[in-house]
Design a protein around this motif. Sequence first.
Motif: not given
Length: 169
Positions: A95-103
């Motif tokens: 549900i939270s997901g992830i910042p796949l393309f961070a930064p």
Amino acid sequence: TALAVVSDFPFSVGYVAGVVLGSLLPDIDEPKSFIGQRSIGLANLIKKRFGHRGMTHSLLCWLGVSIICLFFSNPFTLGISIGYFFHLLGDLFSISGIPLFAPIKKEKIKMWIHYKTGGIVEQIIFSVSILLFFYLCVKEKRLVTDLGYSLGQLFTEIVTILKSVLTLM
């Protein structure tokens, strides 16, 4: 295990240990996680700087870890890269997901089908994965043979090292 079945990946103790370590590594940003509790304070620093499910949950971090692993190319480091990648893939479905393309892009991405971390659906996925692991090991006898052989090699190496240490004493 499934990758080892459909490819040339060496199904050895080193490979399996690498997959396990790699699958835990992204959570080094959470002091309460399994790996975070064993990080001697590193998890606190990473969480303070990047937050949980921050930079360590990005493709850039996975790529960095994978490039480092290439310098020490062996079944263990291959497993680390694969385990890390599959951790990110699994968290994409949370549900939270992830910042796949961070930064570059800090927006958290999640799949349209998702589950609650620690919830019943995640427990079912985990249980099915364990059953699939054992099923594949039984179905693909080569996996058990490869794993057994590498365990024997590991045991032999440990005995050799212990003999060397004891003769020095």
